[in-house]
Design a protein around this motif. Structure first.
Motif, PDB file in Angstrom:
ATOM      1  N   GLY A 213       0.792  -1.233   0.000  1.00 25.96           N
ATOM      2  CA  GLY A 213       0.000   0.000   0.000  1.00 25.96           C
ATOM      3  C   GLY A 213       0.822   1.279   0.000  1.00 25.96           C
ATOM      4  N   GLY A 214       2.083   1.194  -0.450  1.00 23.42           N
ATOM      5  CA  GLY A 214       2.928   2.388  -0.532  1.00 23.42           C
ATOM      6  C   GLY A 214       3.807   2.612   0.683  1.00 23.42           C
ATOM      7  N   LYS A 215       3.773   1.668   1.646  1.00 20.99           N
ATOM      8  CA  LYS A 215       4.570   1.831   2.878  1.00 20.99           C
ATOM      9  C   LYS A 215       5.701   0.815   2.945  1.00 20.99           C
ATOM     10  CE  LYS A 215       0.954   1.640   5.755  1.00 20.99           C
ATOM     11  NZ  LYS A 215      -0.270   1.824   4.959  1.00 20.99           N
ATOM     12  N   LYS A 216       6.848   1.265   3.446  1.00 24.55           N
ATOM     13  CA  LYS A 216       7.983   0.360   3.623  1.00 24.55           C
ATOM     14  C   LYS A 216       7.635  -0.725   4.633  1.00 24.55           C
ATOM     15  CE  LYS A 216      12.239   1.533   4.141  1.00 24.55           C
ATOM     16  NZ  LYS A 216      13.406   2.236   4.708  1.00 24.55           N
ATOM     17  N   LEU A 217       8.159  -1.914   4.386  1.00 26.63           N
ATOM     18  CA  LEU A 217       7.846  -3.054   5.250  1.00 26.63           C
ATOM     19  C   LEU A 217       8.475  -2.922   6.629  1.00 26.63           C
ATOM     20  CD1 LEU A 217       8.056  -6.614   3.665  1.00 26.63           C
ATOM     21  CD2 LEU A 217       6.105  -5.412   4.663  1.00 26.63           C
ATOM     22  N   ASN A 218       9.759  -2.549   6.672  1.00 31.09           N
ATOM     23  CA  ASN A 218      10.460  -2.668   7.959  1.00 31.09           C
ATOM     24  C   ASN A 218      10.073  -1.582   8.963  1.00 31.09           C
ATOM     25  OD1 ASN A 218      11.773  -0.589   6.668  1.00 31.09           O
ATOM     26  ND2 ASN A 218      13.798  -1.131   7.436  1.00 31.09           N
ATOM     27  N   LEU A 267       4.857  -8.657  -8.151  1.00 29.66           N
ATOM     28  CA  LEU A 267       4.288  -8.563  -6.804  1.00 29.66           C
ATOM     29  C   LEU A 267       2.798  -8.904  -6.803  1.00 29.66           C
ATOM     30  CD1 LEU A 267       2.535  -5.611  -6.390  1.00 29.66           C
ATOM     31  CD2 LEU A 267       4.835  -4.764  -6.853  1.00 29.66           C
ATOM     32  N   TYR A 268       2.370  -9.364  -5.641  1.00 27.06           N
ATOM     33  CA  TYR A 268       0.968  -9.636  -5.385  1.00 27.06           C
ATOM     34  C   TYR A 268       0.577  -8.707  -4.238  1.00 27.06           C
ATOM     35  CZ  TYR A 268      -3.188 -12.633  -4.507  1.00 27.06           C
ATOM     36  OH  TYR A 268      -4.461 -13.117  -4.352  1.00 27.06           O
ATOM     37  N   PRO A 269      -0.248  -7.667  -4.509  1.00 25.30           N
ATOM     38  CA  PRO A 269      -0.581  -6.707  -3.454  1.00 25.30           C
ATOM     39  C   PRO A 269      -1.068  -7.390  -2.172  1.00 25.30           C
ATOM     40  CG  PRO A 269      -1.380  -5.923  -5.563  1.00 25.30           C
ATOM     41  CD  PRO A 269      -0.878  -7.316  -5.796  1.00 25.30           C
ATOM     42  N   ASN A 270      -0.570  -6.892  -1.046  1.00 29.40           N
ATOM     43  CA  ASN A 270      -0.915  -7.393   0.298  1.00 29.40           C
ATOM     44  C   ASN A 270      -0.399  -8.804   0.591  1.00 29.40           C
ATOM     45  OD1 ASN A 270      -2.414  -4.982   0.694  1.00 29.40           O
ATOM     46  ND2 ASN A 270      -4.104  -5.914  -0.445  1.00 29.40           N
ATOM     47  N   ASN A 271       0.449  -9.333  -0.293  1.00 28.99           N
ATOM     48  CA  ASN A 271       0.952 -10.693  -0.084  1.00 28.99           C
ATOM     49  C   ASN A 271       2.470 -10.819  -0.162  1.00 28.99           C
ATOM     50  OD1 ASN A 271      -1.242 -12.772   0.313  1.00 28.99           O
ATOM     51  ND2 ASN A 271      -2.076 -11.642  -1.419  1.00 28.99           N
ATOM     52  N   PHE A 272       3.036 -10.531  -1.335  1.00 28.22           N
ATOM     53  CA  PHE A 272       4.469 -10.794  -1.497  1.00 28.22           C
ATOM     54  C   PHE A 272       5.043 -10.017  -2.691  1.00 28.22           C
ATOM     55  CE2 PHE A 272       2.434 -14.068  -4.180  1.00 28.22           C
ATOM     56  CZ  PHE A 272       3.113 -13.877  -5.374  1.00 28.22           C
TER      57      PHE A 272
END
Length: 306
Positions: A213-218, A267-272
């Motif tokens: 959603g546009g946010k960094k994971l870490n 990429l698969y949004p909200n997954n990987f």
């Protein structure tokens, strides 16, 4: 989604590795002709924190056109919706370095992922940044969490020495009024941008903000709005693979971007996010084994958006 994704990827890797590699190295960029053609790696980064890699997934390679997604992401932060007055959002149906449609559309490239579109993005960044070369690098270092990430002078110089077609594109767009800065400066930045090197793990991690959603994971840092993220993902689905984009959507069913260094990120949004590297390219300039692996992964799982 099938929970045993690591087994699916391992099986797809082994199956694809056994196939005869019908691709060819991108010899028109001399440095890329020196790469070992048998390299092959894949890495998946899941949003829940799991990740899995196999093969040469920790060896760096030239990401080339994959960087166009990152430069677009930075330009969208500055211009928002106004960016689409300079670049269109349509699949091109022609080669990535084609001049054909530029005259028809008065210097507006068909999309930001063909070379002409990425060159206009570089022009936009030069207009909006004090030092586009340095600030773009800082942006990607932050996204990727690779503090020592750098341009490859060897690859950039190799492209500068042979990139006559891109020089022609930039000058042609300048003549039609859609390049505002000095073409030599724009091209220098463009060649540098394409020379970034990462491995599959780093690449899949770098692109995870577009699956999140546009946010960094870490650290959850907001890079783009969810609406901007959706648009970039839509462009990757429709335009990420040159004139093979429809084929990729048809067979793989994920937003993604390829580069002539043999890398693909999808990429698969909200997954990987998943990154694959195999340097030999099919006739459309996309990794032959990379395309096969991703098709195999999504065919044998529920890992596609369709």
């Amino acid at each position: 989604m099938n929970s045993d994704y690591s087994q699916i990827i391992e099986n797809a890797y082994k199956f694809t590795k056994s196939l005869k590699n019908q691709g060819k190295l991108a010899t028109y960029i001399p440095e890329l002709a020196n790469v070992d053609p048998d390299k092959f790696g894949v890495h998946m980064t899941k949003l829940d924190g799991d990740n899995f890699g196999i093969g040469d997934h920790l060896e760096k390679f030239s990401i080339q056109s994959i960087a166009k997604v990152l430069s677009l992401s930075l330009a969208v932060k500055f211009l928002g919706e106004r960016i689409w007055t300079r670049i269109d959002v349509e699949p091109s149906g022609t080669k990535f370095d084609s001049l054909l449609l530029l005259e028809t559309y008065k210097g507006i490239p068909r999309n930001p992922f063909v070379n002409s579109g990425a060159i206009v993005i570089c022009d936009i960044l030069i207009s909006h940044l004090e030092n586009a070369r340095e600030e773009f690098l800082e942006f990607v270092r932050d996204l990727s969490d690779i503090p020592d990430l750098n341009y490859s002078d060897k690859i950039a110089d190799s492209e500068k020495a042979t990139g006559f077609r891109n020089v022609a594109l930039c000058n042609f767009i300048k003549s039609l009024g859609n390049i505002k800065n000095d073409p030599a400066e724009v091209l220098d930045f463009y060649f540098d941008m394409c020379s970034l090197e990462m491995n599959c793990e780093q690449l899949s991690r770098t692109f995870s903000f577009l699956a999140n959603g546009g946010k960094k994971l870490n650290d959850g840092k907001k890079i783009l709005t969810s609406s901007q993220t959706k648009r970039i993902n839509a462009l990757m689905l429709t335009c990420g693979f040159y004139d093979e984009s429809g084929e990729f959507a048809f067979k793989v069913g994920l937003p993604g971007k390829s580069g002539v260094g043999g890398g693909i990120v999808a990429l698969y949004p909200n997954n990987f996010t998943i990154a694959v590297w195999s340097p030999k390219l099919n006739p459309n300039g996309n990794s032959f084994k990379g395309m096969k692996l991703l098709e195999t992964v999504t065919t044998h799982s529920e890992m596609s958006i369709f």
